[in-house]
Design a protein around this motif. Structure first.
Motif, mmCIF file in Angstrom:
data_model
loop_
_atom_site.group_PDB
_atom_site.id
_atom_site.type_symbol
_atom_site.label_atom_id
_atom_site.label_comp_id
_atom_site.label_asym_id
_atom_site.label_seq_id
_atom_site.Cartn_x
_atom_site.Cartn_y
_atom_site.Cartn_z
ATOM 1 N N GLU A 204 -65.001 85.293 43.311
ATOM 2 C CA GLU A 204 -64.269 86.385 42.892
ATOM 3 C C GLU A 204 -65.218 86.903 41.647
ATOM 4 O OE1 GLU A 204 -61.926 87.853 44.212
ATOM 5 O OE2 GLU A 204 -62.125 86.392 45.831
ATOM 6 N N LYS A 208 -66.693 90.678 41.769
ATOM 7 C CA LYS A 208 -66.552 91.454 40.801
ATOM 8 C C LYS A 208 -67.583 92.167 40.326
ATOM 9 C CE LYS A 208 -63.567 92.202 36.588
ATOM 10 N NZ LYS A 208 -62.599 91.669 35.771
ATOM 11 N N ASN A 209 -68.604 91.493 39.804
ATOM 12 C CA ASN A 209 -69.876 91.795 39.028
ATOM 13 C C ASN A 209 -70.668 92.761 40.235
ATOM 14 O OD1 ASN A 209 -69.297 90.697 36.771
ATOM 15 N ND2 ASN A 209 -70.138 88.603 37.263
ATOM 16 N N GLY A 212 -69.078 95.814 40.955
ATOM 17 C CA GLY A 212 -69.022 96.701 40.026
ATOM 18 C C GLY A 212 -70.379 97.498 39.810
#
Length: 254
Positions: A204, A208-209, A212
């Motif tokens: 996760e 997310k990284n 992003g």
């Protein structure tokens, strides 16, 4: 929508991820499917799901594509069952982490055996059948083929070689009427990263990284990639060969 009625489509790595999404996509276009995977239970589930689409029961072949005998069996069983081959989707692949300082020859050998050698061998055996039908090949590559990384050296190398393989055989087989292209996805949320041992929490955070940093701020969906495979395999792409199609939410731009 595209129609693949009476077209025989062979998909490797069909038991999960992009391969499963491609199988479902082609089943909805009435294709006759030969689905190959290592995980028999998963493969059966995908085959059953595909059968419900248009009533065409796929041929499900459990095989290890690092085994030369299994590769030959995949082609033999497909031709014995359907009598021909129109589309080959070389999708099976694995990932392994590490750079030159911290990888192993075992990692190198495993990745090259699955991501490159098996594709070479399967394509070689499929070629006479694809020439007979003036069929096509779609290879699943990755934007890792074009973006250097310190994290996955062997994987990046295998995908760069796969892109060159795509271009070389596209040139060779064009006079035979066989088209060859690759798709180069960016981050797609599949089980590929779980397979290298990332926990759910690590996964996760990674997602997310990565997401992003994508200009479009969204992960690529498997069904989007499947639709691109379907387009490249269709008559709508009859003038396209030797191309590597990026689908990555704009990641390659950074």
């Amino acid at each position: 929508m595209m129609d693949f009625t009476d077209k025989v489509v062979l998909i490797t790595g069909a038991s999960s991820g992009i391969g499963a999404a491609a199988a479902i996509y082609f089943s909805k276009q009435s294709a006759k499917l030969s689905l190959v995977g290592r995980k028999e239970n998963n493969l059966r589930k995908i085959a059953l799901y595909c059968e419900k689409s248009k009533g065409n029961k796929p041929l499900a072949i459990t095989a290890d594509l690092t085994d030369d005998g299994d590769i030959k069996r995949v082609i033999d069983e497909t031709i014995d069952h359907y009598g021909k081959l129109d589309v080959l989707v070389n999708n099976a692949g694995i990932i392994g982490m590490g750079g030159i300082k911290n990888t192993t020859m075992e990692t190198y050998d495993n990745i090259m055996a699955t991501n490159l050698r098996s594709v070479f061998h399967l394509t070689m055996l499929a070629t006479p059948h694809l020439i007979a039908t003036k069929g096509c090949i779609v290879n699943t590559s990755c934007i890792a083929s074009k973006k250097p990384s310190t994290m996955s050296l062997c994987y990046n190398m295998s995908k760069a070689a796969l892109d060159q393989f795509t271009k070389c055989i596209a040139l060779e087989l064009a006079p035979d009427g066989v088209r060859v292209n690759s798709i180069n996805p960016g981050f797609v949320k599949t089980n590929l990263l779980k397979d290298i041992g990332l926990s759910e929490e690590q996964l996760e955070l990674f997602i997310k990284n990565v997401v992003g940093n994508m200009p479009l701020k969204k992960a690529v969906e498997s069904d989007e990639v499947a639709a691109l495979i379907g387009f490249l395999a269709s008559n709508n792409a009859k003038s396209i060969t030797g191309s590597c199609y990026i689908v990555d939410g704009g990641s390659i731009l950074r």
